[in-house]
Design a protein around this motif. Structure first.
Motif, PDB file in Angstrom:
ATOM      1  N   ALA A  39       0.741  -1.027   0.009  1.00 35.38           N
ATOM      2  CA  ALA A  39       0.007  -0.092  -0.184  1.00 35.38           C
ATOM      3  C   ALA A  39       0.723   1.332   0.021  1.00 35.38           C
ATOM      4  CB  ALA A  39      -1.024  -0.104   1.261  1.00 35.38           C
ATOM      5  N   ALA A  40       0.264   2.441  -0.068  1.00 31.62           N
ATOM      6  CA  ALA A  40       0.931   3.801  -0.404  1.00 31.62           C
ATOM      7  C   ALA A  40       0.123   4.848   0.116  1.00 31.62           C
ATOM      8  CB  ALA A  40       1.339   3.862  -1.883  1.00 31.62           C
ATOM      9  N   VAL A  41       0.914   5.786   0.415  1.00 37.17           N
ATOM     10  CA  VAL A  41       0.330   7.062   1.092  1.00 37.17           C
ATOM     11  C   VAL A  41       0.770   8.240   0.290  1.00 37.17           C
ATOM     12  CG1 VAL A  41      -0.112   8.658   3.023  1.00 37.17           C
ATOM     13  CG2 VAL A  41       0.267   6.294   3.422  1.00 37.17           C
ATOM     14  N   ASN A  42      -0.179   9.031  -0.333  1.00 34.69           N
ATOM     15  CA  ASN A  42      -0.066  10.224  -0.844  1.00 34.69           C
ATOM     16  C   ASN A  42      -0.498  11.327  -0.153  1.00 34.69           C
ATOM     17  OD1 ASN A  42       1.668   9.122  -3.162  1.00 34.69           O
ATOM     18  ND2 ASN A  42      -0.646   8.430  -3.838  1.00 34.69           N
ATOM     19  N   GLY A  43       0.228  12.480  -0.047  1.00 35.61           N
ATOM     20  CA  GLY A  43      -0.225  13.595   0.412  1.00 35.61           C
ATOM     21  C   GLY A  43      -0.044  13.760   2.259  1.00 35.61           C
ATOM     22  N   ALA A  44       0.734  12.948   2.360  1.00 28.82           N
ATOM     23  CA  ALA A  44       1.420  12.683   3.918  1.00 28.82           C
ATOM     24  C   ALA A  44       2.904  12.591   4.043  1.00 28.82           C
ATOM     25  CB  ALA A  44       0.353  12.046   4.878  1.00 28.82           C
ATOM     26  N   ASP A  45       3.634  13.464   4.186  1.00 26.49           N
ATOM     27  CA  ASP A  45       4.944  13.174   4.230  1.00 26.49           C
ATOM     28  C   ASP A  45       5.440  12.380   5.508  1.00 26.49           C
ATOM     29  OD1 ASP A  45       5.426  14.641   1.868  1.00 26.49           O
ATOM     30  OD2 ASP A  45       6.137  16.317   2.809  1.00 26.49           O
ATOM     31  N   GLY A  46       6.163  11.382   5.539  1.00 23.99           N
ATOM     32  CA  GLY A  46       6.656  10.390   6.561  1.00 23.99           C
ATOM     33  C   GLY A  46       5.997   9.787   7.227  1.00 23.99           C
ATOM     34  N   VAL A  47       4.660   9.266   6.488  1.00 19.00           N
ATOM     35  CA  VAL A  47       3.771   8.392   6.640  1.00 19.00           C
ATOM     36  C   VAL A  47       3.894   7.143   5.813  1.00 19.00           C
ATOM     37  CG1 VAL A  47       1.436   7.798   7.353  1.00 19.00           C
ATOM     38  CG2 VAL A  47       2.265  10.017   7.581  1.00 19.00           C
ATOM     39  N   THR A  48       3.926   5.709   6.318  1.00 16.73           N
ATOM     40  CA  THR A  48       3.829   4.677   5.611  1.00 16.73           C
ATOM     41  C   THR A  48       2.544   3.837   6.034  1.00 16.73           C
ATOM     42  OG1 THR A  48       5.203   3.347   7.263  1.00 16.73           O
ATOM     43  CG2 THR A  48       6.254   4.479   5.285  1.00 16.73           C
ATOM     44  N   LEU A  49       1.928   2.982   5.234  1.00 20.67           N
ATOM     45  CA  LEU A  49       0.685   2.346   5.243  1.00 20.67           C
ATOM     46  C   LEU A  49       0.935   0.774   5.438  1.00 20.67           C
ATOM     47  CD1 LEU A  49      -2.413   2.691   5.551  1.00 20.67           C
ATOM     48  CD2 LEU A  49      -2.350   2.413   3.094  1.00 20.67           C
ATOM     49  N   GLN A  50       0.514   0.293   6.552  1.00 16.43           N
ATOM     50  CA  GLN A  50       0.317  -1.191   6.471  1.00 16.43           C
ATOM     51  C   GLN A  50      -1.021  -1.754   6.483  1.00 16.43           C
ATOM     52  OE1 GLN A  50       4.021  -1.027   9.726  1.00 16.43           O
ATOM     53  NE2 GLN A  50       2.773  -2.826   9.587  1.00 16.43           N
ATOM     54  N   LEU A  51      -1.465  -2.502   5.646  1.00 12.58           N
ATOM     55  CA  LEU A  51      -2.748  -3.184   5.556  1.00 12.58           C
ATOM     56  C   LEU A  51      -2.744  -4.476   6.370  1.00 12.58           C
ATOM     57  CD1 LEU A  51      -3.603  -3.120   1.638  1.00 12.58           C
ATOM     58  CD2 LEU A  51      -4.089  -1.250   3.737  1.00 12.58           C
ATOM     59  N   LEU A  52      -3.551  -4.224   7.417  1.00 15.08           N
ATOM     60  CA  LEU A  52      -3.715  -5.415   8.389  1.00 15.08           C
ATOM     61  C   LEU A  52      -5.334  -5.617   8.720  1.00 15.08           C
ATOM     62  CD1 LEU A  52      -1.498  -3.596  11.061  1.00 15.08           C
ATOM     63  CD2 LEU A  52      -0.617  -5.562   9.550  1.00 15.08           C
ATOM     64  N   SER A  53      -5.478  -6.872   9.405  1.00 21.42           N
ATOM     65  CA  SER A  53      -6.684  -7.246   9.644  1.00 21.42           C
ATOM     66  C   SER A  53      -7.163  -6.307  10.658  1.00 21.42           C
ATOM     67  CB  SER A  53      -7.071  -8.656  10.024  1.00 21.42           C
ATOM     68  OG  SER A  53      -6.308  -8.746  11.514  1.00 21.42           O
ATOM     69  N   ALA A  54      -8.625  -6.156  10.940  1.00 18.49           N
ATOM     70  CA  ALA A  54      -8.892  -5.097  12.028  1.00 18.49           C
ATOM     71  C   ALA A  54      -8.645  -5.807  13.236  1.00 18.49           C
ATOM     72  CB  ALA A  54     -10.443  -5.106  11.980  1.00 18.49           C
ATOM     73  N   GLY A  55      -8.480  -7.051  13.426  1.00 19.79           N
ATOM     74  CA  GLY A  55      -8.448  -7.764  14.827  1.00 19.79           C
ATOM     75  C   GLY A  55      -6.967  -7.739  15.181  1.00 19.79           C
ATOM     76  N   GLU A  56      -5.973  -7.557  14.027  1.00 19.17           N
ATOM     77  CA  GLU A  56      -4.501  -7.526  14.304  1.00 19.17           C
ATOM     78  C   GLU A  56      -4.107  -6.097  14.837  1.00 19.17           C
ATOM     79  OE1 GLU A  56      -1.867 -10.012  11.022  1.00 19.17           O
ATOM     80  OE2 GLU A  56      -3.262  -8.683  10.330  1.00 19.17           O
ATOM     81  N   ILE A  57      -4.860  -5.095  14.467  1.00 18.14           N
ATOM     82  CA  ILE A  57      -4.432  -3.495  14.787  1.00 18.14           C
ATOM     83  C   ILE A  57      -4.300  -3.227  16.164  1.00 18.14           C
ATOM     84  CG2 ILE A  57      -5.126  -1.296  14.369  1.00 18.14           C
ATOM     85  CD1 ILE A  57      -5.851  -2.149  11.370  1.00 18.14           C
ATOM     86  N   PRO A  58      -5.299  -3.864  16.880  1.00 22.33           N
ATOM     87  CA  PRO A  58      -4.927  -3.349  18.350  1.00 22.33           C
ATOM     88  C   PRO A  58      -3.802  -3.997  19.097  1.00 22.33           C
ATOM     89  CG  PRO A  58      -7.129  -3.926  18.017  1.00 22.33           C
ATOM     90  CD  PRO A  58      -6.534  -4.390  16.795  1.00 22.33           C
ATOM     91  N   ARG A  59      -3.300  -5.345  18.724  1.00 25.02           N
ATOM     92  CA  ARG A  59      -2.101  -5.649  19.395  1.00 25.02           C
ATOM     93  C   ARG A  59      -0.838  -5.095  18.641  1.00 25.02           C
ATOM     94  NH1 ARG A  59      -4.922 -11.269  18.204  1.00 25.02           N
ATOM     95  NH2 ARG A  59      -5.858 -11.736  20.251  1.00 25.02           N
ATOM     96  N   GLU A  60      -1.055  -4.840  17.270  1.00 21.83           N
ATOM     97  CA  GLU A  60       0.162  -4.064  16.647  1.00 21.83           C
ATOM     98  C   GLU A  60       0.437  -2.491  17.304  1.00 21.83           C
ATOM     99  OE1 GLU A  60       2.497  -5.486  14.058  1.00 21.83           O
ATOM    100  OE2 GLU A  60       1.214  -7.207  15.124  1.00 21.83           O
ATOM    101  N   LEU A  61      -0.659  -2.113  17.625  1.00 26.40           N
ATOM    102  CA  LEU A  61      -0.673  -0.820  18.516  1.00 26.40           C
ATOM    103  C   LEU A  61       0.126  -0.799  19.762  1.00 26.40           C
ATOM    104  CD1 LEU A  61      -3.985   0.744  17.603  1.00 26.40           C
ATOM    105  CD2 LEU A  61      -1.750   1.859  16.731  1.00 26.40           C
ATOM    106  N   ALA A  62      -0.480  -2.038  20.539  1.00 28.88           N
ATOM    107  CA  ALA A  62      -0.100  -2.290  21.868  1.00 28.88           C
ATOM    108  C   ALA A  62       1.453  -2.752  21.812  1.00 28.88           C
ATOM    109  CB  ALA A  62      -0.950  -3.157  22.551  1.00 28.88           C
TER     110      ALA A  62
END
Length: 237
Positions: A39-62
């Motif tokens: 995935a890619a981000v345009n219009g926001a410098d210094g930000v990279t995008l990761q596509l994850l399942s909604a259920g994975e995101i809380p654990r990755e944040l924690a």
């Protein structure tokens, strides 16, 4: 270090998340096929995008492996004990709304409240020799809710499929599940208890309290929050 943003990898939640950021001048895009997670981000410098399942995101944040992420309130509070020590809410996004509820068979005419459910559970155990079964995917949230409300003599049984069908299939006597309109519950002859709302959820942008905010991540956050119309917030130390 770039700011790592995690968003849902498929379905309506991904599309709505892309739309929400796009309306604020930040374009998120999948760059490969549906089976790829590039995935890619345009219009926001210094930000990279990761596509994850909604259920994975809380654990990755924690775990601090992503700095920010979009997922449901229900996911964060189910998967993370003491969630507010690990993540903070940045903004609710206005879509993905659903409610976690306790529902029982519609034919249980004398069971309308949690107090009624507690009495029915005690009677069920006396009559059957085992605890009344409540099918759910949300063990932490439901257990904490029922404990606060004084409901005992039940057991939670795991359901990762069509939870609404467990009563008809006689693998549970009641359910706790997410609903948007209640139509599926009614179609399966179930009713929501009048005081059986466990949690109202919607898609929310979260920020990790454990990620490394040094280097380029901090100024990237400040720029991104300004672009999104969320000035003034800062990463938790």
């Amino acid at each position: 270090m770039t700011l790592r943003l995690g968003v849902p990898s498929k379905g309506r939640l991904m599309e709505k998340t892309f739309d929400w950021f796009g309306a604020r001048g930040v374009e998120l895009a999948r760059t490969g096929s549906d089976r790829e997670y590039s995935a890619a981000v345009n219009g926001a410098d210094g930000v990279t995008l990761q596509l994850l399942s909604a259920g994975e995101i809380p654990r990755e944040l924690a775990a601090g492996r992503i700095h920010m992420g979009v997922t449901g309130i229900d996911m964060v509070r189910e998967k993370l004990a003491f969630w507010d020590n690990q993540v903070s809410e940045v903004a609710t996004l206005g879509f993905g709304g659903a409610t976690l509820v306790i529902a029982v068979p519609a034919c249980w005419v004398d069971v309308d409240t949690l107090q009624d459910l507690d009495a029915a559970a005690a009677a069920f155990r006396r009559g059957h020799g085992f605890r009344l079964r409540i099918a759910t995917k949300y063990h932490r949230l439901v257990r904490e809710f029922l404990r606060r409300e004084g409901v005992a003599d039940y057991q939670l049984v795991d359901s990762q499929g069509a939870t609404e069908g467990t009563v008809k299939n006689e693998t549970a006597e009641a359910i706790a599940d997410i609903t948007s309109t209640g139509e599926t519950l009614r179609a399966n002859h179930l009713k929501i208890l009048s005081d059986g709302i466990v949690l109202k959820s919607e898609a929310t942008l979260y920020k990790s309290r454990t990620a490394d905010w040094s280097g380029a991540a901090r100024p990237a956050l400040e720029r991104l929050e300004e672009q999104l119309g969320l000035p003034g917030a800062r990463p938790a130390s």
